[in-house]
Design an enzyme around this catalytic site. Structure first.
Site, PDB file in Angstrom:
ATOM      1  N   PRO A  82       0.825  -1.216   0.000  1.00 46.96           N
ATOM      2  CA  PRO A  82       0.000   0.000   0.000  1.00 46.96           C
ATOM      3  C   PRO A  82       0.853   1.257   0.000  1.00 46.96           C
ATOM      4  O   PRO A  82       1.816   1.375   0.768  1.00 46.96           O
ATOM      5  CB  PRO A  82      -0.810  -0.144   1.292  1.00 46.96           C
ATOM      6  CG  PRO A  82      -0.965  -1.628   1.447  1.00 46.96           C
ATOM      7  CD  PRO A  82       0.353  -2.203   0.976  1.00 46.96           C
ATOM      8  N   CYS A  83       0.481   2.190  -0.867  1.00 44.01           N
ATOM      9  CA  CYS A  83       1.384   3.302  -1.145  1.00 44.01           C
ATOM     10  C   CYS A  83       0.990   4.614  -0.480  1.00 44.01           C
ATOM     11  O   CYS A  83       1.681   5.608  -0.641  1.00 44.01           O
ATOM     12  CB  CYS A  83       1.452   3.524  -2.657  1.00 44.01           C
ATOM     13  SG  CYS A  83      -0.152   3.902  -3.417  1.00 44.01           S
ATOM     14  N   GLN A  84      -0.119   4.644   0.280  1.00 47.97           N
ATOM     15  CA  GLN A  84      -0.586   5.929   0.792  1.00 47.97           C
ATOM     16  C   GLN A  84       0.460   6.644   1.642  1.00 47.97           C
ATOM     17  O   GLN A  84       0.510   7.857   1.702  1.00 47.97           O
ATOM     18  CB  GLN A  84      -1.873   5.749   1.603  1.00 47.97           C
ATOM     19  CG  GLN A  84      -3.073   5.387   0.744  1.00 47.97           C
ATOM     20  CD  GLN A  84      -3.217   3.885   0.570  1.00 47.97           C
ATOM     21  OE1 GLN A  84      -2.280   3.126   0.805  1.00 47.97           O
ATOM     22  NE2 GLN A  84      -4.399   3.453   0.157  1.00 47.97           N
ATOM     23  N   GLY A  85       1.308   5.875   2.312  1.00 47.48           N
ATOM     24  CA  GLY A  85       2.329   6.496   3.147  1.00 47.48           C
ATOM     25  C   GLY A  85       3.365   7.271   2.363  1.00 47.48           C
ATOM     26  O   GLY A  85       4.062   8.124   2.904  1.00 47.48           O
ATOM     27  N   PHE A  86       3.479   6.968   1.053  1.00 44.89           N
ATOM     28  CA  PHE A  86       4.466   7.639   0.216  1.00 44.89           C
ATOM     29  C   PHE A  86       3.840   8.618  -0.772  1.00 44.89           C
ATOM     30  O   PHE A  86       4.531   9.359  -1.439  1.00 44.89           O
ATOM     31  CB  PHE A  86       5.263   6.605  -0.597  1.00 44.89           C
ATOM     32  CG  PHE A  86       5.923   5.560   0.246  1.00 44.89           C
ATOM     33  CD1 PHE A  86       6.903   5.890   1.172  1.00 44.89           C
ATOM     34  CD2 PHE A  86       5.577   4.226   0.113  1.00 44.89           C
ATOM     35  CE1 PHE A  86       7.517   4.919   1.945  1.00 44.89           C
ATOM     36  CE2 PHE A  86       6.188   3.247   0.876  1.00 44.89           C
ATOM     37  CZ  PHE A  86       7.161   3.599   1.804  1.00 44.89           C
TER      38      PHE A  86
END
Length: 375
Positions: A82-86
């Site tokens: 999951p990419c939301q942190g980046f």
């Protein structure tokens, strides 16, 4: 030795694994914690086993058992934590976000499965978030496991996807094959970019708020892309228009193809945008143009987020149109609520980009005769 097999971690609806399948790989299994995405994966990957829930809940032995493999037999492990942190859309992004550390789980599974190849993709924001610590962690982590790894930002439109989209892709292997990324097929002095018109102009016309569970095509395909996306289907699903409010319809009436919030009279603008600089929010309330590329498809086609108004119909893009712009074939029926469907499409790797990566891996392995030796 089993060749041309793939397991997809953080698979979502299965865009990356669909690309590998189109290249001739056998998808053995997928994992994701998002139930609606899992339902889509199950419906569209009948040959694969789905492992629901967080990856932390699945041991390497359980994954091997489900896939029917022994350690070291898997050809390719793919995944997009999951990419939301980046994401650049997350203004609090960084390595402190718990979602940003899920690549450690990917490394755990790599260590246990010992696949011949690894492919990991993420948003380009990973290169800057936390000073690029995640990129370093992935390259060094895979290196410690015996993998030679390279990373590169790929542009989806250069591989036949009708959308401006950038993804950071890691490719690695433990079999001594030099790593090369797929060469662009579309662009200057190559095949022309696939336009929005090429991609969605054949889909049934809809009014604001109109749509059906299943729609017939009504017209013949007008491009090779449309023909490929139909792939023998008799009609489309997920093609329903969200109902815009009266004020958004009033705004939309002022926006021409290629236009944006700048074309809306000031008195109709949202309060927060009335004092915006003309250079700000460049694609908000944007109407797409038939001859251009789509903006990056996000997890909802909200006009406040970007250019998601249809080129000549007064409405936003449907899930099916967003899926077409992501290069999902019409055979993919996205499950869950409409909100969950948009999330699945927006989070996905475009299948055509996945296919280009898969075909390049096949070319690299065949160039040194590895697959032949493995048989």
């Amino acid at each position: 030795m089993t060749d041309r097999t793939v397991i997809d971690l953080f698979c979502g609806a299965g865009g990356l694994s669909e690309g590998f399948r189109q290249a001739g790989y056998h998808v053995l299994a997928g994992n994701d914690f998002f139930d609606a995405a899992g339902a889509t994966f199950v419906a569209t990957h009948p040959e694969a086993r789905f492992l629901p829930g967080p990856i932390q809940d699945h041991s390497v032995q359980s994954i091997l058992k489900v896939a029917g493999l022994k350690r070291g037999e898997l050809n390719v492990l793919v995944g997009g934590p999951p990419c939301q942190g980046f994401s650049v859309y997350n203004h609090q992004r960084g390595l402190h976000d718990a979602r940003s550390s899920l690549y450690h789980e990917y490394l755990r599974v790599v260590a246990g499965l010992k696949p011949q190849w690894v492919v990991l993709e993420n948003v380009t924001g990973m290169t800057s978030a936390g000073g690029g610590g995640a990129v370093t962690g992935i390259v060094e982590g895979l290196g410690a496991l015996g993998y030679n790894v390279s990373a590169k930002i790929l542009r989806a439109e250069e591989y036949g996807v009708p959308q401006e989209r950038r993804r950071l892709v890691f490719i690695g292997n433990r079999i001594g094959v030099p790593i090369e990324f797929p060469k662009p097929t579309h662009g200057v002095n190559l095949e022309p970019f696939v336009t929005i018109e090429d991609a969605i102009s054949d889909l049934p016309r809809l009014k604001n708020g109109e749509g059906y569970e299943v729609s017939s095509y009504e017209t013949s395909p007008t491009s090779s892309y449309q023909k490929a996306m139909r792939n023998g289907q008799n009609g489309v699903t997920n093609h329903a228009a969200a109902k815009l409010s009266k004020v958004n319809l009033d705004r939309l009436h002022h926006i021409p193809q290629g236009g944006s919030w700048r074309d809306i009279p000031i008195d109709l603008l949202p309060e927060g945008m009335k004092k915006a600089k003309r250079s700000d929010h460049t694609k908000r309330y944007g109407r797409l143009t038939w001859k251009g590329l789509a903006s990056t498809i996000l997890t909802k086609c909200d006009p406040h987020w970007g250019a998601y108004f249809h080129p000549d119909q007064d409405r936003t893009l449907t899930v099916r149109e967003a899926a077409r712009l992501q290069s999902f074939p019409d055979s993919f029926e996205f499950k869950g609520s409409r909100t969950e469907q948009y999330v699945q499409v927006g989070n996905a790797v475009p299948p055509l980009l996945g296919r280009a990566i898969a075909e390049r891996i096949l070319q690299m392995t065949n160039s040194v005769g590895y697959l032949e030796a493995a048989e």
